[in-house]
Enzyme design. Structure first.
Site, PDB file in Angstrom:
ATOM      1  N   LEU A   2      10.633   1.265   7.476  1.00 24.79           N
ATOM      2  CA  LEU A   2      10.191   1.728   6.254  1.00 24.79           C
ATOM      3  C   LEU A   2      11.171   2.796   5.864  1.00 24.79           C
ATOM      4  O   LEU A   2      11.646   3.929   6.595  1.00 24.79           O
ATOM      5  CB  LEU A   2       8.901   1.948   6.557  1.00 24.79           C
ATOM      6  CG  LEU A   2       8.117   2.468   5.051  1.00 24.79           C
ATOM      7  CD1 LEU A   2       7.825   1.036   4.395  1.00 24.79           C
ATOM      8  CD2 LEU A   2       6.907   2.996   5.272  1.00 24.79           C
ATOM      9  N   TYR A  53       0.749  -1.255  -0.044  1.00 23.21           N
ATOM     10  CA  TYR A  53      -0.078  -0.064  -0.085  1.00 23.21           C
ATOM     11  C   TYR A  53       0.906   1.309  -0.008  1.00 23.21           C
ATOM     12  O   TYR A  53       2.147   1.294   0.435  1.00 23.21           O
ATOM     13  CB  TYR A  53      -0.876   0.046   1.111  1.00 23.21           C
ATOM     14  CG  TYR A  53      -0.375   0.374   2.627  1.00 23.21           C
ATOM     15  CD1 TYR A  53       0.323  -0.677   3.183  1.00 23.21           C
ATOM     16  CD2 TYR A  53      -0.898   1.580   3.045  1.00 23.21           C
ATOM     17  CE1 TYR A  53       1.063  -0.187   4.421  1.00 23.21           C
ATOM     18  CE2 TYR A  53      -0.076   2.041   4.490  1.00 23.21           C
ATOM     19  CZ  TYR A  53       0.833   0.966   5.087  1.00 23.21           C
ATOM     20  OH  TYR A  53       1.405   1.279   6.269  1.00 23.21           O
ATOM     21  N   LYS A  84       6.178  -1.969   1.825  1.00 27.28           N
ATOM     22  CA  LYS A  84       5.398  -1.587   2.795  1.00 27.28           C
ATOM     23  C   LYS A  84       4.084  -2.315   2.495  1.00 27.28           C
ATOM     24  O   LYS A  84       3.164  -2.196   1.510  1.00 27.28           O
ATOM     25  CB  LYS A  84       5.119  -0.052   2.317  1.00 27.28           C
ATOM     26  CG  LYS A  84       4.109   0.883   3.054  1.00 27.28           C
ATOM     27  CD  LYS A  84       4.095   2.237   2.578  1.00 27.28           C
ATOM     28  CE  LYS A  84       3.192   3.144   3.231  1.00 27.28           C
ATOM     29  NZ  LYS A  84       3.247   3.287   4.659  1.00 27.28           N
ATOM     30  N   GLU A  86      11.879   2.299  14.828  1.00 32.08           N
ATOM     31  CA  GLU A  86      10.840   3.731  14.242  1.00 32.08           C
ATOM     32  C   GLU A  86       9.574   3.685  15.196  1.00 32.08           C
ATOM     33  O   GLU A  86       9.510   2.848  15.835  1.00 32.08           O
ATOM     34  CB  GLU A  86      10.528   3.433  12.740  1.00 32.08           C
ATOM     35  CG  GLU A  86       9.988   2.286  12.300  1.00 32.08           C
ATOM     36  CD  GLU A  86       9.963   1.796  10.857  1.00 32.08           C
ATOM     37  OE1 GLU A  86       9.725   2.805  10.085  1.00 32.08           O
ATOM     38  OE2 GLU A  86       9.911   0.725  10.540  1.00 32.08           O
TER      39      GLU A  86
HETATM   40  N1  PMP Z   1       7.474   4.070   9.277  1.00 30.09           N
HETATM   41  C1  PMP Z   1       6.498   3.374   9.003  1.00 30.09           C
HETATM   42  C2  PMP Z   1       6.397   1.898  10.029  1.00 30.09           C
HETATM   43  C3  PMP Z   1       5.291   3.852   8.532  1.00 30.09           C
HETATM   44  O1  PMP Z   1       3.953   2.988   8.664  1.00 30.09           O
HETATM   45  C4  PMP Z   1       5.324   4.881   7.978  1.00 30.09           C
HETATM   46  C5  PMP Z   1       4.431   5.749   7.179  1.00 30.09           C
HETATM   47  N2  PMP Z   1       3.441   4.665   6.258  1.00 30.09           N
HETATM   48  C6  PMP Z   1       6.688   5.764   7.788  1.00 30.09           C
HETATM   49  C7  PMP Z   1       7.585   5.182   8.600  1.00 30.09           C
HETATM   50  C8  PMP Z   1       6.850   7.023   7.085  1.00 30.09           C
HETATM   51  O2  PMP Z   1       6.678   6.817   5.818  1.00 30.09           O
HETATM   52  P1  PMP Z   1       6.142   7.969   4.802  1.00 30.09           P
HETATM   53  O3  PMP Z   1       7.045   9.463   5.318  1.00 30.09           O
HETATM   54  O4  PMP Z   1       6.563   7.742   3.762  1.00 30.09           O
HETATM   55  O5  PMP Z   1       4.689   8.411   5.159  1.00 30.09           O
END
Ligand code: PMP
Length: 285
Positions: free
Chosen positions: A205, A33, A148, A180
């Site tokens: 991620l 996603y 993701k 994270e």
């Molecule tokens: N880490 C995780 C585990 C996440 O789910 C997200 C958001 N989807 C992020 C980091 C931040 O990623 P982004 O800046 O691309 O939204």
């Protein structure tokens, strides 16, 4: 709600949307996603999200049924049809249905593509003013967090644990280091004003907002160190904050009940939030 959503080539009312019970997204979380923020009806940093989607697909041998240009058209149609000024567009691609449950990837399944909009205020955020309280909790996710996927039960459990115990979110720890946040990247600021965040690997991620922020920070002469940090170092940091596509940058004011700095949102987090929002607004002009 009465949104128009997109399912496999059709724009339909959300109440009429149908997915097979044999869909592998439903049975195995065999799906990826993306969430792209929308400001003033425009997609923010969408190229980055689409590039990460293509990478996630490649890692899982998933095939996008439409081109990235077509995806953008669908995203923009949903913004238009649902009259979204601020919020996000959620996109999910599953391996589809083989008409039964079997672990092996089906050879001839058609992927399932679903997109829907979410109207939500992003720029005006009470948490940007108040800051967030986080609690650390063990990271029990799988070892490919760089992909993701929709298998998000571990982060849901972490977030629920945090809420049930009076915190706003959880920071995940592995081998004594922060990986994270439950749905965001985590940062601390050291006494000399250096922003520290975990380096990219399969452990986290690869946040699209993180990437933009590190670029913006270096342009603003803010020092960056991509390295591991422990909860103990975080609890003694001058500032802490998170980033994600729909929250931008939010300050963290306490970790495990230990106040960060003076316990108020910090200036570097506020500055990075502002410069990220300015960049986002420049994409809506
Ligand atoms: N880490 C995780 C585990 C996440 O789910 C997200 C958001 N989807 C992020 C980091 C931040 O990623 P982004 O800046 O691309 O939204």
């Amino acid at each position: 709600m009465n949104r128009i959503v997109y399912v496999n080539g059709e724009y339909i009312n959300e109440h009429d949307a149908r997915i097979s019970i044999f869909d592998r997204g439903f049975l195995f979380a065999d799906a990826v996603y993306e969430v792209t923020a929308v400001i003033h009806g425009k997609l923010i940093d969408n190229e980055g999200h689409m590039a990460r989607l293509e990478r996630s697909c490649k890692e899982l041998a998933l095939t996008l049924p439409v081109s990235v240009d077509e995806l953008k058209h669908i995203q923009e149609e949903l913004i238009r049809l649902n009259d979204i000024d601020e919020g996000g567009i959620y996109l999910q691609l599953t391996r589809g249905s083989a008409g039964d449950r079997d672990f092996a990837y089906p050879k001839d399944a058609q992927p399932t593509l679903v997109l829907f909009s979410q109207a939500r205020s992003l720029i005006e955020s009470p948490k940007a003013k108040k800051g967030m309280k986080v609690v650390t909790i063990e990271d029990i996710r799988w070892h490919r967090r760089d992909i993701k996927t929709v298998q998000l039960l571990a982060p849901c459990m972490a977030k629920q644990f945090a809420l049930d115990h009076g915190y706003d979110d959880a920071w995940l720890t592995e081998d004594g280091y922060i990986t994270e946040g439950s749905s965001n990247n985590a940062y601390i600021v050291t006494d000399d004003g250096t922003v520290v965040t975990r380096p990219l690997s399969n452990d986290i991620l690869h946040g699209i907002t993180r990437k933009a922020l590190l670029q913006l920070a270096s342009e603003a002469d803010i020092k960056i160190e991509e390295r591991l940090f422990t909860p103990e170092e975080a609890m003694k940091a001058k500032e802490a904050f998170i980033s994600s596509a729909t929250t931008f940058v939010l300050p963290v004011i306490s970790i495990n009940d230990q106040a960060i700095g003076d316990g108020k949102p910090g200036p570097i987090a506020a500055r990075l939030r502002k410069i990220y929002i300015d960049l986002a607004l420049s994409q809506t002009a």
